[in-house]
Enzyme design. Structure first.
Site, PDB file in Angstrom:
ATOM      1  N   GLU A 158      27.458-149.247  50.254  1.00 54.01           N
ATOM      2  CA  GLU A 158      26.226-148.441  50.196  1.00 54.01           C
ATOM      3  C   GLU A 158      26.209-147.564  48.942  1.00 54.01           C
ATOM      4  O   GLU A 158      27.222-146.981  48.561  1.00 54.01           O
ATOM      5  CB  GLU A 158      26.201-147.534  51.438  1.00 54.01           C
TER       6      GLU A 158
ATOM      7  N   LYS B 255      17.012-148.866  53.824  1.00 50.50           N
ATOM      8  CA  LYS B 255      17.676-148.381  55.043  1.00 50.50           C
ATOM      9  C   LYS B 255      16.637-147.787  55.998  1.00 50.50           C
ATOM     10  O   LYS B 255      15.781-147.006  55.585  1.00 50.50           O
ATOM     11  CB  LYS B 255      18.704-147.329  54.641  1.00 50.50           C
TER      12      LYS B 255
ATOM     13  N   CYS C  25      24.755-149.159  56.682  1.00 49.39           N
ATOM     14  CA  CYS C  25      25.488-148.117  57.413  1.00 49.39           C
ATOM     15  C   CYS C  25      24.845-147.759  58.756  1.00 49.39           C
ATOM     16  O   CYS C  25      24.863-148.564  59.677  1.00 49.39           O
ATOM     17  CB  CYS C  25      25.640-146.901  56.503  1.00 49.39           C
TER      18      CYS C  25
ATOM     19  N   GLY D 139      52.191-123.320  44.425  1.00 52.16           N
ATOM     20  CA  GLY D 139      53.225-122.352  44.739  1.00 52.16           C
ATOM     21  C   GLY D 139      54.126-122.921  45.835  1.00 52.16           C
ATOM     22  O   GLY D 139      53.624-123.378  46.862  1.00 52.16           O
TER      23      GLY D 139
ATOM     24  N   SER E 233      53.671-125.470  52.106  1.00 55.85           N
ATOM     25  CA  SER E 233      53.770-125.812  50.687  1.00 55.85           C
ATOM     26  C   SER E 233      54.693-127.016  50.494  1.00 55.85           C
ATOM     27  O   SER E 233      54.502-127.801  49.560  1.00 55.85           O
ATOM     28  CB  SER E 233      54.223-124.611  49.856  1.00 55.85           C
TER      29      SER E 233
ATOM     30  N   LYS F 248      35.459-115.726  54.517  1.00 56.34           N
ATOM     31  CA  LYS F 248      36.581-116.242  53.717  1.00 56.34           C
ATOM     32  C   LYS F 248      36.433-117.735  53.477  1.00 56.34           C
ATOM     33  O   LYS F 248      36.650-118.230  52.385  1.00 56.34           O
ATOM     34  CB  LYS F 248      37.914-116.005  54.455  1.00 56.34           C
TER      35      LYS F 248
END
Lengths: 523, 523
Positions: free
Chosen positions: B29, B96, B132, B271, B278, B493
Site C-alpha cells: 500500500e 480503497k 489493507c 547513557g 540501558s 511529560k
C-alpha cells in the site's frame, strides 16, 4: 418572543433564570466535557460520568429550559449530541450530522453522524437544534426549514484563529440564506492545551443582519429576545472590534492563563534575556497571571551585553515581576572541563552554544520544580520553523506562548502592548535580534532578515506553496531552498516542543502533522 | 497458474522479472510515498512528484505487470489507490473503499472512499484488487466474487503490534469465507517514526488454508504460483514462528535501525548506567547499527554503586561498544552553587535529583551534537506511564527504543537476548532496579513492585479499565488510585517525549491522544 440566554461559559443557570428571566439557556458544544476531549471519548467510564451529571442537572434545574452539549453513547456508537432539558428530564436530543475531520479536528475518530433535523418548541415557536460544523455545510438550513423550524440554535466549540470571525459570519449568512430564519450562535470561552475558544457569540436575523455580537474572550451570559422576525437586546448595537494585535494578544493571555490555572500551577517562571521574545512573553505572563505570580531569571554569560541585563531588569520592574540573576559561567565551565576530550581539537560547531542554552534550561527547570510554577518558553514561530532553538535548552518548558507568533508579529504585539503602558524598553524593540551564544552574534548571521524569512515561512507552512511558487514571488532561490530544507529537517525538534496557543490557520500542533522520517523534498 | 511476486519491499522489479520470471509483482500500500505520509498528503506538490514517478515507471518497466500503491488526486478529492501498470501504461486503477480512522490511523483526514470493486485480468484469470482495511470489513469478499473475480490481491501497510499476526489471519479467513477465493496479502517491511511494518506477507487459499507465509522483518521478493484452486511455491511449508520475545526484539531492532538510517545519523549514543534498561537499549542499538557505530557514556555520581560502573563496562565490552566515563560531580556542584539561594533551607523534593538527570542529558546531547549521532533514551513504558523520568534529563534524546516496553518485558527481552550471546551480566538482571539519584534509592521506594504496577498500567492504559474494575481484579484500592492519578498527571511529560517503536495495541503515540489540560478523573 422568547428570552434566550447565550451562555458563553459553563456556569450554573441560576443567573439566566433568576436575574435575566430567560426562557431557555443555550450552552456551548460538548458543554459537559469541554472540547476536544480527544481519546477520553474512548474510555467507557466517561459515559457513566456524563450520565451522572445529566441526572444531577435534571434533578436540580427547574423553571428554565436548558440546551446542553455532551457525548452520547448509544448501541456501541458515540454521538456529539445536545439535549433540551425541561421539567427535570431530557425531552429531545439532537445528534450532530456533520463531523469535521480536518485541520485541528478529528471527530470521525470518535463520533457517528446523526441523520436528521431536530425541532423543539419554546413558547410555541419551533426551533431547530444544530451543532458547530452543521452550519458550515450546505443543506442544514434547508433541512431545518423543511422540518418546520422558524429559528435555529447552534452550539459551538469553535477554536480561534486569525480571521475566524469573518469566516463564521460567512457560514452563518449561508445558512440563513438557505433557511430564512434567525440563528443563535453560542461559542465557548477558554483555553484547552493549544486551542483558544474566543466566544464572540452571535445572533443573526433572517435577513442575514448581525443583530448581536457578544464580546470576544469574555465569559458571561447574554440575554436576547427573539422570534422569527425580530431580535431585541439591551447591549450596544455593535461590539467594539479589536485590532488584530489586540485580538491576538488577548488570545495569548487567555491561552496562558487557562493552561496555568486549569493545570494548577502556582505561577510562572521564565528566562528574561533582554531580547524581544522574552520581553513579550513576560508581558503576556504578567497580564495573564498577575506580575506577583511570575518570576524572571536573568542568566547572563560572557556573551551577554550589559544593555541586555539592564533592559531585562527594566522590563521586570515595569511588570512588577520579581527577578533573579544567575550567571551560567560556573556550570558552563564545569561542562567544558568534563567534556574537554570530546570537544578539544574538533572543528567549531553548535555543541558549545547548545551547552550554554541547556545550562539555562537546567536552571529554569530547577525554579519550576522548586516553586511548582510553569516554565514558559520564549521562542517564536519563525525560530521553531527553522530549528533556531536548542532542544532541552531554550525549548525547555511546559508552555510556549509565542509558538505560533512570527518574529514580525512579535514586534507588532510589543508595540501594541506598549500603547497600554510602556513595559518593553524601546531599545529592546530597536536592537538587532541576537541569541547571544557567541561573540557579537546576530540572528542575521545565520538567517535571512525576518522581513524575508517570515513571508517565505508563511507561504511554505501556512499556504503549502512550493519553493517554485515562493521564488516566483521574488525571493532568491538559494534562500528559499535553504529555508524550506530547514523547515523540513527540524520536524524532530518541533515534535518535542511544548504546546502553545494556536493563532494562525496552520500552527505547529494538531493542524500540522508531518512525519519526522521523510525523504520528501519539493526541490 | 500465474506467477505472482510478493514484494515485501520497495525495490525495482528487475529481480521479479529476470530471475523469478514472475508475471506480475505486487507492491505494498502507498508504495510510492511510504506509510503514513500524514499531512504531506495535503501538499499539492506531492501529486506532481507521484505522477512523475508513475510516468518514469511506465517508461522504464517492460515485460512484467506491476501493482503499485500511491495517493491519487482527482477532481479535488484524494484517494488511496493502486494501479495495474502494464505495457508502459496505467491500465486499471482501484480506490480503497474502507478507510481506517481509529487507533494509529487517520485516513478520513485525507482520503475519499472508492465505491466499487476493480477486477483485472492476468493470463485470463480475473483478479480483484483491494487495499489493507478493505479485507477487514465484511462485504469486500462478496463484492469481489459478485464482480467475477477468482483471486484477490490485497496491498498492505499494516503496522506491527503484538498478536497482530493472528488478527490478520482472522481477517483473511473472513474474506476468504465470503469470497471463496484465494487472497495474496502483501505487507511492507520497515520502520517509520513510531510504526514498524513487519512484512509476513501471506497467501491463503480458497479453503482458508495459509499456504505461504513470508518471513517477518525480512525485505525480499517472494514468488508464488496460483490460480483459483491451487497455490504453489518452493519455500518451507510453514515459516519459523518466533516466540514473542524474539518477535518484539526484532521489531525494536528494525525500528531503531530504520529511524537512525533513514534520518541519516552516523550512529547512536546512549547513557549506560549499569541498570537493566540501558543494558537492553545498548544491545538493541548494537544489533541494529553495529557495535562500532554506537557509543556509550557512563556518568557516575556519588550515588552510583561501583558494581553499576563495572557492569556497564562489561556490557559495553560484550557489545563491542566504545565507552567513556564522565562523572557529573563537576557540573552538578556548579549548579548547586549557582542555585543555593533557590534551594538552601527549602524542604527536600525532586529538584536536586532532576538536576543530576539533566546534567547527564546535557553531556549526552553534547556527544550527539559533536558526533552527529542519534541519542537513544533508555526509559521504558512503565516509567513513561507514571512519569518516573526527568524531562530534559533521562528523557533527552531523539528516539526511545523501550517507550512501549513494560519493565517486566524488559526483563524477558534481556533474558532472551542473552540466549543468543551473554551480553547483559546476570547481576544487572538480578539487582533491584534503582534510578541512583539519591542514597540507597530503589524504584520500590516510590513505586509498587513492577509485578503489581505493570498489570495495573496495562489494564488502565491498554484496556481502558476503570479503577473499580482494576481493584476488582485484586489490587489494593490506594495503589490503583495512586497509579491512575500518576498516569493522568504525567501526560505533559509524554507530550515532550521522543518517539519510540510501537509494540502494544496502545502505545503512547498516535494511538493514545489525551489532552494535557483535563479535569477527568475516574475515581
Amino acid at each position: 418572543m422568547i428570552r434566550v440566554a447565550l451562555a458563553q461559559l459553563n456556569l450554573p443557570p441560576r443567573r439566566a433564570r433568576d436575574e435575566l428571566k430567560a426562557d431557555i439557556v443555550i450552552y456551548p458544544e460538548l458543554t459537559l466535557t469541554g472540547y476536544p476531549p480527544e481519546d477520553l471519548l474512548l474510555r467507557p467510564h466517561l459515559y457513566e460520568l456524563v450520565n451522572r451529571a445529566l441526572a444531577k442537572i435534571c434533578q436540580q434545574v427547574v423553571d428554565i429550559d436548558l440546551i446542553i452539549g455532551y457525548p452520547r453513547r448509544d448501541k456501541g456508537k458515540i454521538f456529539n449530541s445536545c439535549s433540551l432539558i425541561r421539567n427535570g428530564k431530557i425531552e429531545t436530543t439532537y445528534d450532530k450530522q456533520h463531523l469535521p475531520n480536518y485541520n485541528v479536528f478529528d471527530e470521525k475518530r470518535y463520533f457517528a453522524s446523526g441523520d436528521q433535523a431536530c425541532v423543539i418548541n419554546v413558547k410555541d415557536i419551533p426551533i431547530a437544534l444544530s451543532i458547530c460544523e452543521d452550519i458550515w455545510v450546505a443543506g442544514t438550513g434547508k433541512q431545518a426549514s423543511d422540518a418546520g423550524a422558524e429559528i435555529m440554535f447552534n452550539l459551538n466549540a469553535s477554536p480561534y484563529h486569525q480571521d475566524k470571525r469573518d469566516e463564521r459570519i460567512d457560514a452563518l449568512k449561508s445558512t440563513v440564506a438557505e433557511s430564512q430564519m434567525p440563528i443563535v450562535y453560542v461559542n465557548m470561552v477558554g483555553g484547552q492545551d493549544e486551542l483558544v475558544f474566543d466566544g464572540g457569540s452571535i445572533v443573526m436575523d433572517a435577513n442575514g443582519q448581525q443583530c448581536f455580537h457578544a464580546p470576544d474572550f469574555v465569559e458571561d451570559v447574554y440575554l436576547v429576545e427573539l422570534d422569527q422576525h425580530t431580535v431585541r437586546h439591551d447591549y450596544p448595537a455593535s461590539p467594539r472590534i479589536m485590532i488584530p494585535e489586540e485580538h491576538i494578544y488577548q488570545a495569548l493571555v487567555l491561552g496562558v492563563r487557562d493552561y496555568a490555572q486549569k493545570n494548577h500551577f502556582k505561577g510562572a517562571v521564565l528566562g528574561l534575556s533582554g531580547g524581544i521574545d522574552s520581553a513579550l512573553t513576560a508581558a503576556i505572563a504578567a497580564d495573564a497571571l498577575g506580575g506577583e505570580n511570575v518570576e524572571a531569571v536573568l542568566m547572563p554569560s560572557r556573551y551577554t551585553a550589559d544593555m541586555s541585563n539592564e533592559d531585562a531588569i527594566l522590563e521586570a520592574d515595569a511588570l512588577k515581576i520579581k527577578h533573579y540573576s544567575i550567571p551560567i559561567a560556573g556550570p558552563f565551565n564545569a561542562f567544558r572541563e568534563s567534556l574537554h576530550e570530546l570537544i578539544d581539537g574538533t572543528p567549531k560547531d553548535t555543541t558549545e552554544e547548545n551547552i550554554q542554552a541547556r545550562c539555562r534550561g537546567v536552571i529554569l527547570m530547577a525554579f519550576s520544580n522548586k516553586r511548582g510554577t510553569l516554565l514558559l518558553t520564549t521562542g517564536n514561530k519563525s525560530e521553531m520553523s527553522v530549528g533556531y532553538a536548542t532542544l532541552y535548552g531554550d525549548m525547555a518548558g511546559g508552555f510556549a506562548p509565542l509558538k505560533d507568533i512570527s518574529k514580525l508579529m512579535v514586534y507588532r504585539l510589543c508595540e501594541w502592548r506598549n500603547t497600554l503602558s510602556p513595559v518593553i524598553p524601546q531599545r529592546v524593540i530597536d536592537r538587532p535580534p541576537s541569541a547571544e551564544l557567541a561573540p557579537d552574534q546576530k540572528d542575521s548571521d545565520s538567517l535571512p532578515p525576518y522581513e524575508i524569512l517570515d513571508p517565505i515561512l508563511e507561504a511554505y507552512i501556512e499556504r503549502d506553496e512550493t519553493p517554485e511558487q515562493i521564488i516566483a514571488r521574488g525571493f532568491e532561490q538559494a534562500v528559499v531552498e535553504r529555508i524550506v530544507m530547514l523547515v523540513d529537517r527540524n520536524e524532530y525538534k518541533r515534535r518535542q516542543a511544548a504546546p502553545g496557543v494556536r493563532i494562525t490557520k496552520r500552527a505547529f500542533g494538531r493542524d500540522r502533522r508531518y512525519p519526522i522520517t521523510s525523504g520528501y523534498r519539493e526541490f
